[in-house]
Design an enzyme around this catalytic site. Sequence first.
Site, PDB file in Angstrom:
ATOM      1  N   HIS A 380       0.819  -1.190   0.000  1.00 40.48           N
ATOM      2  CA  HIS A 380       0.000   0.000   0.000  1.00 40.48           C
ATOM      3  C   HIS A 380       0.858   1.247   0.000  1.00 40.48           C
ATOM      4  O   HIS A 380       2.036   1.216   0.359  1.00 40.48           O
ATOM      5  CB  HIS A 380      -0.935   0.019   1.214  1.00 40.48           C
ATOM      6  N   TYR A 455      -0.638  15.883   4.483  1.00 42.75           N
ATOM      7  CA  TYR A 455       0.174  16.232   5.655  1.00 42.75           C
ATOM      8  C   TYR A 455       1.420  15.361   5.746  1.00 42.75           C
ATOM      9  O   TYR A 455       2.335  15.668   6.515  1.00 42.75           O
ATOM     10  CB  TYR A 455      -0.664  16.069   6.934  1.00 42.75           C
ATOM     11  N   ARG A 456       1.502  14.301   4.948  1.00 46.87           N
ATOM     12  CA  ARG A 456       2.614  13.353   5.018  1.00 46.87           C
ATOM     13  C   ARG A 456       2.539  12.508   3.761  1.00 46.87           C
ATOM     14  O   ARG A 456       1.454  12.205   3.270  1.00 46.87           O
ATOM     15  CB  ARG A 456       2.468  12.485   6.265  1.00 46.87           C
TER      16      ARG A 456
END
Length: 535
Positions: A380, A455-456
């Site tokens: 993933h 955000y990441r």
Amino acid sequence: MASPPQATVENPRVLPPNHTHTTFAQFIQRAASVCSPDNVTPTICTPCTTRGSSSPRQSYVCPRDVGEVQSILRLCNELTMPIWPYSAGRNTGYGGTAPRVPGSVALDIGKHMNKILEVDVEGAYALVEPGVTYMDMHKHLEETGLLKELWLDVPDLGGGSMIGNAVERGVGYTPYGDHFMMHCGMEVILPTGELVRTGMGALPDPTASSRSDLRPDQQAGNKCWQLFNYGFGPYNDGIFSQSSLGIVTKMGFWMMPNPGGYQAYMITFPRDEDLGAIVDIIRPLRLTDPLSESEQDEIAKKLKLGRWIFYGAVYGPEPVRNVLLDAIKGAFLSIPGSKFYLPEDRDEPHSVLRTRAKTLQGIPTLDELRWVDWLPNGAHMFFSPIAKISGKDASMQYEVTKKRVREAGLDFIGTFTIGMREMLFNRQDEEQKLKARWPIRQLIQDCADRGWGEYRTHLALMDQIANTYNFNDNAQMKLNEKIKNALDPNGILAPGKNGIWPRGYDRNTWAIGMDEAKIELKGKGITLTLGPQKT
């Protein structure tokens, strides 16, 4: 006098920029004299089942203490060697240990620097080194009997480094789930090799600083280092999160005092269109071929689940928990078809609720990795934008994301993680890798067009995402570059991390973005044709 042992140098598949085999061999030999040959591996391919997903034949160095990290950084500056530090190598879904610049030497600071330095019950904090994982800390609390006093907050997977997760601004599930927010005090080595302690750590402990036989990193910290974040003057800690401005070698964490009780729960909702109502209820409480719609409904029915699953926990003595659960039930069960479950109500051995019943109590697990077993050898890649907590935003974000995933011919799995005022929305053969890349690259721009920023991210997407944070002619990036060039004048520490390139790297050559690839959907497959980067 006997000669020191020598490291055997095998030519790397990819040399660091501006290096020859001769200069690379020189670095390896000198690094071995610092850390010992056993802790310097010139070329290696590390399987993701051990310490992460290193790039093929990546070279790495494993320093044994802070002094050796400082020496290695000084050597890197002397030879202009790019280095990519990591703590435990389990940055799952975001790139593992692979460096942004091919050929960079990996700095494994967690292999030897893995001590729990202090756990203080009265102050409810811990001080740890980079190699300490959530599982290590939980085991320590169990073995010392401190688990009855202090609880740990853990992310989805418990095998990662506490420091590594916090500096990447990772999250967990208890009220202490914002891990960087819950840190207090750092010890950091700057790219030049200088050592600093932040917050109250900048004030020396009077009993320790007078000892001339101790290096600064060996001196005890100020008694308030893990009690008050800010100290005096500018607050520096933030520049060391998601950055390439320093290597964190010690970090304090606030821990959750035992709340006196705990109860996990799960509520299921039968329809896709319930999402908006679910999120609007949450906000005030919180301040192969893709499957068809009918097939998803059939799976939900078979598993006694809904299209959406909301899980959480309440904390405190039983009377408090009962009141909170009654309020939660009253709010959510107003949605037709919704059902409420406690862990004992579910009989699946690896259900979402059974997994979360552990993480919500601060017990680390690896159970969530089972979710990628949907496909053989599944993997993933996280896509994590931030949006306002509202039913309208949630429904829009879900529809935008599902549309792109469907266009790529993939099944869709998503999670809304509700923070204080924001919510975070969160999957291989070669064809499937390309299928996964295409919708994420499209979604980055789709979300930016609606004011939602990631955000990441995975290292392959860092440049594209950094370019969406472009207010006022990229003023924030220009500020980040100024700080980077000031603290790391030779650009040796993690160049390119989060899209920040030091002055020695031509951004037009190194950046990866939408313009570097022409991706065409052809039936069920995707053809990827690489082209020159344009800015």
